[in-house]
Scaffold this active site. Sequence first.
Site, PDB file in Angstrom:
ATOM      1  N   LYS A 150     -26.521 -38.526  24.896  1.00 28.87           N
ATOM      2  CA  LYS A 150     -27.747 -37.801  25.299  1.00 28.87           C
ATOM      3  C   LYS A 150     -27.424 -36.332  25.548  1.00 28.87           C
ATOM      4  CE  LYS A 150     -29.197 -37.845  29.707  1.00 28.87           C
ATOM      5  NZ  LYS A 150     -29.359 -36.504  30.301  1.00 28.87           N
ATOM      6  N   ASN A 151     -26.377 -36.068  26.322  1.00 26.28           N
ATOM      7  CA  ASN A 151     -26.088 -34.688  26.737  1.00 26.28           C
ATOM      8  C   ASN A 151     -25.455 -33.852  25.635  1.00 26.28           C
ATOM      9  OD1 ASN A 151     -27.281 -35.307  29.102  1.00 26.28           O
ATOM     10  ND2 ASN A 151     -25.383 -35.502  30.274  1.00 26.28           N
ATOM     11  N   ARG A 210     -35.490 -30.859  32.425  1.00 23.97           N
ATOM     12  CA  ARG A 210     -34.789 -29.604  32.690  1.00 23.97           C
ATOM     13  C   ARG A 210     -34.114 -29.060  31.441  1.00 23.97           C
ATOM     14  NH1 ARG A 210     -33.448 -27.313  36.481  1.00 23.97           N
ATOM     15  NH2 ARG A 210     -31.509 -26.753  35.465  1.00 23.97           N
ATOM     16  N   CYS A 251     -34.601 -30.775  40.750  1.00 26.06           N
ATOM     17  CA  CYS A 251     -34.881 -32.198  40.521  1.00 26.06           C
ATOM     18  C   CYS A 251     -34.258 -32.990  41.670  1.00 26.06           C
ATOM     19  CB  CYS A 251     -34.333 -32.647  39.177  1.00 26.06           C
ATOM     20  SG  CYS A 251     -32.569 -32.874  39.195  1.00 26.06           S
ATOM     21  N   ARG A 255     -30.850 -26.847  41.305  1.00 25.39           N
ATOM     22  CA  ARG A 255     -30.511 -26.535  39.908  1.00 25.39           C
ATOM     23  C   ARG A 255     -31.029 -25.179  39.434  1.00 25.39           C
ATOM     24  NH1 ARG A 255     -30.570 -32.141  36.714  1.00 25.39           N
ATOM     25  NH2 ARG A 255     -29.007 -31.046  35.491  1.00 25.39           N
ATOM     26  N   ILE A 282     -31.029 -21.377  37.557  1.00 23.97           N
ATOM     27  CA  ILE A 282     -30.680 -20.987  36.189  1.00 23.97           C
ATOM     28  C   ILE A 282     -30.158 -19.551  36.159  1.00 23.97           C
ATOM     29  CG2 ILE A 282     -32.109 -22.593  34.827  1.00 23.97           C
ATOM     30  CD1 ILE A 282     -34.036 -19.784  35.310  1.00 23.97           C
ATOM     31  N   ASP A 283     -29.703 -19.065  37.327  1.00 29.17           N
ATOM     32  CA  ASP A 283     -29.250 -17.667  37.425  1.00 29.17           C
ATOM     33  C   ASP A 283     -28.111 -17.367  36.455  1.00 29.17           C
ATOM     34  OD1 ASP A 283     -26.745 -17.914  39.933  1.00 29.17           O
ATOM     35  OD2 ASP A 283     -27.893 -19.568  39.086  1.00 29.17           O
ATOM     36  N   LEU A 284     -27.211 -18.313  36.225  1.00 26.68           N
ATOM     37  CA  LEU A 284     -26.071 -18.048  35.340  1.00 26.68           C
ATOM     38  C   LEU A 284     -26.526 -17.917  33.880  1.00 26.68           C
ATOM     39  CD1 LEU A 284     -23.502 -20.541  36.935  1.00 26.68           C
ATOM     40  CD2 LEU A 284     -23.700 -18.063  37.340  1.00 26.68           C
ATOM     41  N   ASP A 308     -21.740 -37.541  36.786  1.00 22.38           N
ATOM     42  CA  ASP A 308     -22.689 -38.503  36.223  1.00 22.38           C
ATOM     43  C   ASP A 308     -22.196 -39.943  36.300  1.00 22.38           C
ATOM     44  OD1 ASP A 308     -23.831 -36.285  33.534  1.00 22.38           O
ATOM     45  OD2 ASP A 308     -24.249 -36.340  35.687  1.00 22.38           O
ATOM     46  N   VAL A 318     -20.428 -31.164  42.751  1.00 16.97           N
ATOM     47  CA  VAL A 318     -21.190 -30.486  41.703  1.00 16.97           C
ATOM     48  C   VAL A 318     -22.666 -30.318  42.086  1.00 16.97           C
ATOM     49  CG1 VAL A 318     -21.912 -30.554  39.274  1.00 16.97           C
ATOM     50  CG2 VAL A 318     -19.604 -31.290  39.921  1.00 16.97           C
ATOM     51  N   ARG A 352     -34.866 -42.579  30.484  1.00 19.48           N
ATOM     52  CA  ARG A 352     -34.592 -41.220  29.998  1.00 19.48           C
ATOM     53  C   ARG A 352     -33.224 -41.119  29.348  1.00 19.48           C
ATOM     54  NH1 ARG A 352     -35.292 -36.706  34.104  1.00 19.48           N
ATOM     55  NH2 ARG A 352     -34.476 -35.716  32.228  1.00 19.48           N
TER      56      ARG A 352
HETATM   57  C1  EPZ Z   1     -25.547 -31.028  32.653  1.00 18.76           C
HETATM   58  O1  EPZ Z   1     -26.580 -30.501  33.485  1.00 18.76           O
HETATM   59  C2  EPZ Z   1     -25.936 -32.482  32.379  1.00 18.76           C
HETATM   60  N1  EPZ Z   1     -27.226 -32.518  31.736  1.00 18.76           N
HETATM   61  C3  EPZ Z   1     -26.009 -33.253  33.690  1.00 18.76           C
HETATM   62  O2  EPZ Z   1     -26.254 -34.622  33.384  1.00 18.76           O
HETATM   63  C4  EPZ Z   1     -24.671 -33.173  34.385  1.00 18.76           C
HETATM   64  O3  EPZ Z   1     -24.761 -33.774  35.641  1.00 18.76           O
HETATM   65  C5  EPZ Z   1     -24.261 -31.696  34.570  1.00 18.76           C
HETATM   66  O4  EPZ Z   1     -24.269 -31.008  33.312  1.00 18.76           O
HETATM   67  C6  EPZ Z   1     -22.870 -31.560  35.173  1.00 18.76           C
HETATM   68  O5  EPZ Z   1     -21.934 -32.223  34.416  1.00 18.76           O
HETATM   69  C7  EPZ Z   1     -27.289 -32.272  30.392  1.00 18.76           C
HETATM   70  O6  EPZ Z   1     -26.319 -32.002  29.718  1.00 18.76           O
HETATM   71  C8  EPZ Z   1     -28.643 -32.343  29.761  1.00 18.76           C
HETATM   72  P1  EPZ Z   1     -24.717 -27.471  35.256  1.00 18.76           P
HETATM   73  P2  EPZ Z   1     -26.674 -28.931  33.770  1.00 18.76           P
HETATM   74  O7  EPZ Z   1     -25.448 -26.278  34.793  1.00 18.76           O
HETATM   75  O8  EPZ Z   1     -26.308 -28.190  32.549  1.00 18.76           O
HETATM   76  C9  EPZ Z   1     -25.152 -25.038  39.336  1.00 18.76           C
HETATM   77  C10 EPZ Z   1     -27.297 -36.748  33.518  1.00 18.76           C
HETATM   78  O9  EPZ Z   1     -27.279 -37.589  34.426  1.00 18.76           O
HETATM   79  N2  EPZ Z   1     -25.764 -23.970  38.507  1.00 18.76           N
HETATM   80  O10 EPZ Z   1     -23.298 -27.651  34.838  1.00 18.76           O
HETATM   81  O11 EPZ Z   1     -27.996 -28.655  34.380  1.00 18.76           O
HETATM   82  C11 EPZ Z   1     -26.090 -26.246  39.466  1.00 18.76           C
HETATM   83  O12 EPZ Z   1     -27.030 -26.080  40.467  1.00 18.76           O
HETATM   84  C12 EPZ Z   1     -27.462 -35.243  33.862  1.00 18.76           C
HETATM   85  O13 EPZ Z   1     -27.195 -36.999  32.299  1.00 18.76           O
HETATM   86  C13 EPZ Z   1     -26.052 -22.751  39.101  1.00 18.76           C
HETATM   87  O14 EPZ Z   1     -25.790 -22.542  40.285  1.00 18.76           O
HETATM   88  O15 EPZ Z   1     -25.538 -28.783  34.881  1.00 18.76           O
HETATM   89  C14 EPZ Z   1     -25.148 -27.372  39.757  1.00 18.76           C
HETATM   90  O16 EPZ Z   1     -24.886 -27.447  41.116  1.00 18.76           O
HETATM   91  C15 EPZ Z   1     -27.755 -35.021  35.314  1.00 18.76           C
HETATM   92  N3  EPZ Z   1     -26.639 -21.803  38.330  1.00 18.76           N
HETATM   93  C16 EPZ Z   1     -23.903 -26.948  38.976  1.00 18.76           C
HETATM   94  O17 EPZ Z   1     -24.020 -25.552  38.676  1.00 18.76           O
HETATM   95  C17 EPZ Z   1     -26.930 -21.984  37.000  1.00 18.76           C
HETATM   96  O18 EPZ Z   1     -27.465 -21.077  36.345  1.00 18.76           O
HETATM   97  C18 EPZ Z   1     -23.723 -27.733  37.669  1.00 18.76           C
HETATM   98  O19 EPZ Z   1     -24.841 -27.528  36.857  1.00 18.76           O
HETATM   99  C19 EPZ Z   1     -26.628 -23.229  36.423  1.00 18.76           C
HETATM  100  C20 EPZ Z   1     -26.044 -24.217  37.193  1.00 18.76           C
END
Ligand code: EPZ
Length: 447
Positions: A22-23, A92, A116, A121, A123-125, A304, A326, A396
């Site tokens: 999925k991811n 998302r 969520c 979560r 999106i600043d980065l 996950d 995380v 999902r």
């Molecule tokens: C991906 O989410 C996966 N989703 C998530 O899987 C997974 O838990 C996550 O990576 C971590 O491995 C998909 O690939 C679709 P991140 P993502 O950006 O990209 C913070 C599942 O169960 N952050 O690596 O949204 C954020 O808040 C799902 O399949 C910022 O601060 O994860 C979090 O604490 C759930 N600013 C951490 O980084 C940003 O701009 C990790 O988020 C972006 C993220």
Amino acid sequence: MYELAITGGRPLKGTVRVSGSKNAVLPIICAALLAKSPSIIEDVPDLVDVRSICTLIEHLGAQVELEGGKLRITPPEKPDTEAPYQLVRRMRASFLVLGPMLARAGKAKISLPGGCAIGSRPIDLHLKGFSLLGADITYGYGTIEARARQLTGSRIHLDFPSVGATENILMAAVLAKGNTVIENAAEEPEIVDLANYLNSMGASVRGAGTKIIRVKGVDHLTGTTHKIIPDRIEAGTFLVAAACTGGEVLVENVIPEHLQPLLAKLGEAGVPIFEEQGGLKVYPVKQLRGIKVKTMPYPGFPTDMQPQVMSLLCLASGNSIITETVFENRFQHVSQLEKMGARIKLSGRSAIIEGDRPLHGAVVKASDLRAGAALVLAGLAARGESRVGRLNHIDRGYEQFEQKLRALGARITRKIRAEKMLHHGVHPGIYIGQGRRQEFPGEGKYQ
Ligand code: EPZ
């Protein structure tokens, strides 16, 4: 409307084939918008999230045909530049269209994805990366607008190795002028799969899977055929399901290297797993031991898999500690596991799980995708019957979940929630397994 009725206590036995990831497929479907000609994506799992992202790129002008796990995507001449709230709010990962839209159309307006169940979560980065590539970012009411006549390569250091930010920036950088370096990038296998897809379309991406990704921008990309990697989290879920029931299961279509962080911890807990017959085979656990687990970005222990492993550690002898680093709010399954007899103490970002406490059946509900899977696994290990509600979360991200478990001998059935049937004045006993049921007076047929 639906819940899973599970009678526990039977060891799982047999072979299960893991679906495509999925991811990995979600960002790849978005990346297909970057090309000027069609792509064929193979081994695509039939999931609610996949259908949602296909609906979104269709809204942006792409043509999408999904047949037998094969997806044919014909990108638009020029993508539409607005991704509406009602589509983005469903999932998302929809935010991953922003990079491709910006790269192909020079502008994009998208609603903020919002938080969520597992965290705020932000999106600043993502946005920091786009601004460093030369995009102007403006905030509207619940929306983001990004504009760039021409994206230009840049050095981008991520404060945290975010998966989504790495993917979004990478997809924008492949068509940018000049070179981009992404430092402290996420190293997940899904990033490597995305980079392989982009490179097979003519991009120049080096270092995916390491902390430093280098991208040399190109003028255009050409559609290609790509097979999605297996879903390491689905594979991990089935390995833990077998261990929770003391079963013997061969998990096929896996890349063991992708599961190393999990296999190491399961080994520590006493779960015998071996590479054989082209897959990973779990053998019955003799003594399950309590362990310490700390979730981290890849190649650390995957967040996950945290809820599913918590269900397993409820069955261990001796206490365990799980620390979630995380996501800030990923312990919502704890209260549901406690309904099943677990004793778990939360302290800051850690959960202390008391061992030697058998689980019993209960009526519980999923708060998110992986929490849902964890409750199903706990139900398979518990004495008596459990009912797991809010299946929309599970659907999902798991293809044919209960069918695959049933093929391993699980006693699990999807049925209408009792109170819903009563609401329709029908006795709860009248149902047929497999998600289909007798028509209620004046009601449409469920598939
Ligand atoms: C991906 O989410 C996966 N989703 C998530 O899987 C997974 O838990 C996550 O990576 C971590 O491995 C998909 O690939 C679709 P991140 P993502 O950006 O990209 C913070 C599942 O169960 N952050 O690596 O949204 C954020 O808040 C799902 O399949 C910022 O601060 O994860 C979090 O604490 C759930 N600013 C951490 O980084 C940003 O701009 C990790 O988020 C972006 C993220």
